[in-house]
Enzyme design. Structure first.
Site, PDB file in Angstrom:
ATOM      1  N   ARG A   1      10.798  -5.846 -10.919  1.00  0.00           N
ATOM      2  CA  ARG A   1      11.681  -6.043 -11.495  1.00  0.00           C
ATOM      3  C   ARG A   1      13.321  -4.939 -11.291  1.00  0.00           C
ATOM      4  NH1 ARG A   1      11.986  -7.628 -17.984  1.00  0.00           N
ATOM      5  NH2 ARG A   1       9.221  -5.917 -17.775  1.00  0.00           N
TER       6      ARG A   1
ATOM      7  N   ASN B   1       9.679 -13.048  -4.122  1.00  0.00           N
ATOM      8  CA  ASN B   1       8.955 -12.474  -3.836  1.00  0.00           C
ATOM      9  C   ASN B   1       8.168 -13.815  -3.745  1.00  0.00           C
ATOM     10  OD1 ASN B   1       9.678  -9.675  -4.515  1.00  0.00           O
ATOM     11  ND2 ASN B   1       8.957 -10.160  -7.182  1.00  0.00           N
TER      12      ASN B   1
ATOM     13  N   HIS C   1       2.087 -13.565 -18.294  1.00  0.00           N
ATOM     14  CA  HIS C   1       2.925 -11.829 -18.380  1.00  0.00           C
ATOM     15  C   HIS C   1       4.765 -12.022 -18.076  1.00  0.00           C
ATOM     16  CE1 HIS C   1       2.685  -7.521 -17.396  1.00  0.00           C
ATOM     17  NE2 HIS C   1       3.344  -7.450 -16.362  1.00  0.00           N
TER      18      HIS C   1
ATOM     19  N   ALA D   1       0.552  -1.369   0.213  1.00  0.00           N
ATOM     20  CA  ALA D   1       0.546  -0.080  -0.021  1.00  0.00           C
ATOM     21  C   ALA D   1       1.021   1.632   0.031  1.00  0.00           C
ATOM     22  CB  ALA D   1      -0.836  -0.069   1.166  1.00  0.00           C
ATOM     23  N   ALA D   2       2.425   1.088   0.222  1.00  0.00           N
ATOM     24  CA  ALA D   2       2.452   2.833   0.267  1.00  0.00           C
ATOM     25  C   ALA D   2       3.488   2.071  -0.684  1.00  0.00           C
ATOM     26  CB  ALA D   2       4.360   2.506   1.669  1.00  0.00           C
TER      27      ALA D   2
ATOM     28  N   ASP E   1      -0.977  -6.124 -20.336  1.00  0.00           N
ATOM     29  CA  ASP E   1      -0.354  -6.331 -22.080  1.00  0.00           C
ATOM     30  C   ASP E   1      -1.878  -6.106 -22.690  1.00  0.00           C
ATOM     31  OD1 ASP E   1       2.027  -7.453 -20.267  1.00  0.00           O
ATOM     32  OD2 ASP E   1       0.082  -8.710 -19.046  1.00  0.00           O
TER      33      ASP E   1
ATOM     34  N   ALA F   1       0.433   0.784  -5.558  1.00  0.00           N
ATOM     35  CA  ALA F   1      -0.960   1.990  -4.954  1.00  0.00           C
ATOM     36  C   ALA F   1      -1.174   3.170  -4.482  1.00  0.00           C
ATOM     37  CB  ALA F   1      -0.883   0.864  -3.436  1.00  0.00           C
TER      38      ALA F   1
ATOM     39  N   ARG G   1      -1.959  -2.564 -23.624  1.00  0.00           N
ATOM     40  CA  ARG G   1      -0.738  -2.162 -24.437  1.00  0.00           C
ATOM     41  C   ARG G   1      -1.116  -2.889 -26.013  1.00  0.00           C
ATOM     42  NH1 ARG G   1       3.542  -4.454 -20.089  1.00  0.00           N
ATOM     43  NH2 ARG G   1       4.397  -2.297 -18.668  1.00  0.00           N
TER      44      ARG G   1
HETATM   45  P1  NAD Z   1       6.825  -0.919  -5.721  1.00  0.00           P
HETATM   46  O1  NAD Z   1       8.565  -0.858  -4.881  1.00  0.00           O
HETATM   47  O2  NAD Z   1       6.566   0.803  -5.399  1.00  0.00           O
HETATM   48  O3  NAD Z   1       6.135  -0.741  -4.279  1.00  0.00           O
HETATM   49  C1  NAD Z   1       5.681  -2.330  -2.975  1.00  0.00           C
HETATM   50  C2  NAD Z   1       5.509  -1.907  -2.207  1.00  0.00           C
HETATM   51  O4  NAD Z   1       5.314  -3.416  -1.890  1.00  0.00           O
HETATM   52  C3  NAD Z   1       6.512  -1.616  -1.068  1.00  0.00           C
HETATM   53  O5  NAD Z   1       6.238  -0.542  -0.076  1.00  0.00           O
HETATM   54  C4  NAD Z   1       6.696  -2.471  -0.425  1.00  0.00           C
HETATM   55  O6  NAD Z   1       6.997  -2.391   1.523  1.00  0.00           O
HETATM   56  C5  NAD Z   1       5.632  -3.528  -0.476  1.00  0.00           C
HETATM   57  N1  NAD Z   1       5.876  -5.226  -0.277  1.00  0.00           N
HETATM   58  C6  NAD Z   1       7.146  -5.887  -0.329  1.00  0.00           C
HETATM   59  N2  NAD Z   1       6.506  -7.095   0.616  1.00  0.00           N
HETATM   60  C7  NAD Z   1       5.128  -7.082   0.646  1.00  0.00           C
HETATM   61  C8  NAD Z   1       4.643  -7.811   1.757  1.00  0.00           C
HETATM   62  N3  NAD Z   1       5.031  -9.592   2.034  1.00  0.00           N
HETATM   63  N4  NAD Z   1       3.742  -7.861   2.023  1.00  0.00           N
HETATM   64  C9  NAD Z   1       2.624  -5.999   2.091  1.00  0.00           C
HETATM   65  N5  NAD Z   1       3.504  -5.292   1.227  1.00  0.00           N
HETATM   66  C10 NAD Z   1       4.928  -5.948   0.970  1.00  0.00           C
HETATM   67  O7  NAD Z   1       6.232  -1.597  -6.460  1.00  0.00           O
HETATM   68  P2  NAD Z   1       5.317  -1.348  -7.271  1.00  0.00           P
HETATM   69  O8  NAD Z   1       5.816  -0.348  -8.747  1.00  0.00           O
HETATM   70  O9  NAD Z   1       4.158  -0.987  -6.873  1.00  0.00           O
HETATM   71  O10 NAD Z   1       5.006  -2.533  -8.072  1.00  0.00           O
HETATM   72  C11 NAD Z   1       4.864  -3.668  -7.137  1.00  0.00           C
HETATM   73  C12 NAD Z   1       4.747  -5.082  -7.719  1.00  0.00           C
HETATM   74  O11 NAD Z   1       4.183  -5.432  -8.896  1.00  0.00           O
HETATM   75  C13 NAD Z   1       5.930  -5.303  -8.515  1.00  0.00           C
HETATM   76  O12 NAD Z   1       6.374  -6.899  -8.075  1.00  0.00           O
HETATM   77  C14 NAD Z   1       6.243  -5.249 -10.246  1.00  0.00           C
HETATM   78  O13 NAD Z   1       7.035  -5.356 -10.838  1.00  0.00           O
HETATM   79  C15 NAD Z   1       4.295  -5.523 -10.479  1.00  0.00           C
HETATM   80  N6  NAD Z   1       4.023  -5.158 -11.588  1.00  0.00           N
HETATM   81  C16 NAD Z   1       3.114  -5.629 -12.374  1.00  0.00           C
HETATM   82  C17 NAD Z   1       2.945  -5.320 -13.044  1.00  0.00           C
HETATM   83  C18 NAD Z   1       1.613  -6.477 -13.884  1.00  0.00           C
HETATM   84  O14 NAD Z   1       1.239  -5.747 -15.005  1.00  0.00           O
HETATM   85  N7  NAD Z   1       1.066  -7.751 -13.126  1.00  0.00           N
HETATM   86  C19 NAD Z   1       2.830  -4.164 -13.924  1.00  0.00           C
HETATM   87  C20 NAD Z   1       3.301  -2.747 -12.774  1.00  0.00           C
HETATM   88  C21 NAD Z   1       4.376  -3.723 -11.846  1.00  0.00           C
HETATM   89  C1  LMR Z   2       5.137  -4.383 -16.680  1.00  0.00           C
HETATM   90  O1  LMR Z   2       4.689  -5.173 -17.508  1.00  0.00           O
HETATM   91  O2  LMR Z   2       5.220  -2.833 -17.215  1.00  0.00           O
HETATM   92  C2  LMR Z   2       5.578  -5.039 -14.913  1.00  0.00           C
HETATM   93  O3  LMR Z   2       5.077  -6.548 -14.688  1.00  0.00           O
HETATM   94  C3  LMR Z   2       6.856  -4.177 -14.608  1.00  0.00           C
HETATM   95  C4  LMR Z   2       8.157  -5.210 -15.188  1.00  0.00           C
HETATM   96  O4  LMR Z   2       8.420  -5.605 -14.623  1.00  0.00           O
HETATM   97  O5  LMR Z   2       8.057  -4.778 -16.504  1.00  0.00           O
END
Ligand code: NAD
Ligand code: LMR
Length: 325
Positions: free
Chosen positions: A93, A106, A188, A13-14, A160, A18, A163
């Protein structure tokens, strides 16, 4: 009289995603404009302070539907009575990494969260995993929640899908809403298969309007590698577009869509995708449940690209089987 509030848990959430996602949810974009929202924010202990700050800002927004916010570092508390869970919390990543490289860091997050969902969530819980590698993290959570119907665990393929629509709209000079029957199959990851074989634009075949070399040589890799392109250009992984896609996913799941969208969900064995693997399929949604589009005839090219995804998802599953409990 307004209905009972829906309780929505958001992990991470931080974090970046989020910070966009929570406002969209609290504005009623997932469950609709008449459904009040309670938010439950899960963070790791070192980030609950920052999450409290996010909660303060949400309150300061005076959002008409927002009823209550809980911030916690305990999964059991976060998922207590939850009707929906956005599992975002996970490490993103960096440049040069693949999403599967995140599995070691993760993967361990999603077993305990799956168990907490199993034991504490509401009977109608719907889960969308955003944290990468999303498909296999969703599988870990699902395997850890034996009392929850498997199909309630999904992973995000909608970014995706969006996009793909956007690239195509730009190419053909039309609107994203002009397309039907676009799908992104599989994982993904860079192996994903954005498939235009069935796609139409304003009722006409897309394949007849595009060059095969552009489709195979530019469109498919550009969509599949768009996450890396965003990281390269923005310096951080996608956030607002991921949040927007997650809202699209939950809205269509809860409120329905007759139009095909792409969702990763536990396979029922259709289209040569092993049963149980969490893979992207063409789906519609009715009565609050996804339905895989059935009866599609696949050609050799489609089968080959889907098979690559199956191999990759099986390898990821093999790497994390120890986390299934
Ligand atoms: P971020 O680092 O800004 O935020 C992640 C947050 O998760 C942090 O605040 C961290 O403290 C928290 N966290 C870590 N472990 C945790 C746990 N066990 N329980 C609760 N909170 C926890 O990252 P972001 O940019 O918000 O991205 C989050 C994830 O989403 C990444 O793995 C990123 O690769 C993924 N992502 C996926 C997609 C998709 O299409 N599936 C797209 C974009 C990003
Ligand atoms: C995305 O597709 O933008 C996310 O999964 C973040 C990433 O690592 O590519």
């Amino acid at each position: 009289m307004s209905p009972n509030p829906v309780k929505i848990a958001v992990t991470g959430a931080a974090g970046n995603i989020a910070y966009s996602l929570l406002w969209r949810i609290a504005a009623g974009e997932a469950y609709g404009p008449d459904v009040p929202v309670e938010l439950s924010l899960l963070e790791i202990p070192t980030a609950t302070g920052a999450a409290e700050g996010v909660a303060m800002e949400l309150n300061d927004s005076a959002l008409p539907l927002l009823r209550n916010i809980t911030v916690t570092d305990r999964a059991e508390t976060a998922f207590e009575g939850a009707n929906a869970a956005f599992l975002v919390g996970a490490k993103p990543r960096g440049k040069g990494e693949e999403r599967a490289d995140l599995l070691k860091n993760n993967g361990g997050i999603f077993g305990p969260q799956g168990r907490a969902i199993n034991d504490h969530a509401a009977a109608d819980i719907r889960v969308v995993v955003v944290g990468n590698p999303a498909n296999t993290n969703a599988l870990i959570a699902q395997q850890s929640a034996p009392d929850v119907p498997a199909e309630r665990f999904t992973a995000l393929m909608r970014l995706d899908h969006n996009r793909a629509l956007s690239q195509l709209a730009e190419k053909l000079g039309v609107l994203t809403t002009d397309f039907e029957d676009v799908v992104v199959w599989g994982n993904h990851s860079a192996t994903q298969f954005p498939d235009l074989s069935f796609a139409t634009v304003n009722g006409e075949s897309v394949m007849e309007k595009i060059d095969h070399d552009w489709y195979v040589g530019e469109f498919i890799p550009r969509v599949a590698k768009r996450g890396a392109e965003i990281i390269e250009v923005r310096g951080k992984s996608s956030a607002a577009s991921a949040a927007s896609a997650a809202v699209d996913h939950m809205r269509d799941w809860v409120q329905g869509t007759e139009k095909w969208v792409s969702t990763a969900l536990p396979s029922d064995g259709s289209y040569g995708i092993d049963e149980g693997l969490v893979a992207g399929f063409p789906v519609t949604s009715r009565g609050g449940a996804w339905e895989i589009v059935s009866g599609l005839e696949l050609g050799d090219f489609q089968r080959e690209l889907i098979a690559k995804n199956v191999e990759e998802l099986k390898a990821e599953r093999h790497a994390v089987e120890a986390l299934f409990k």
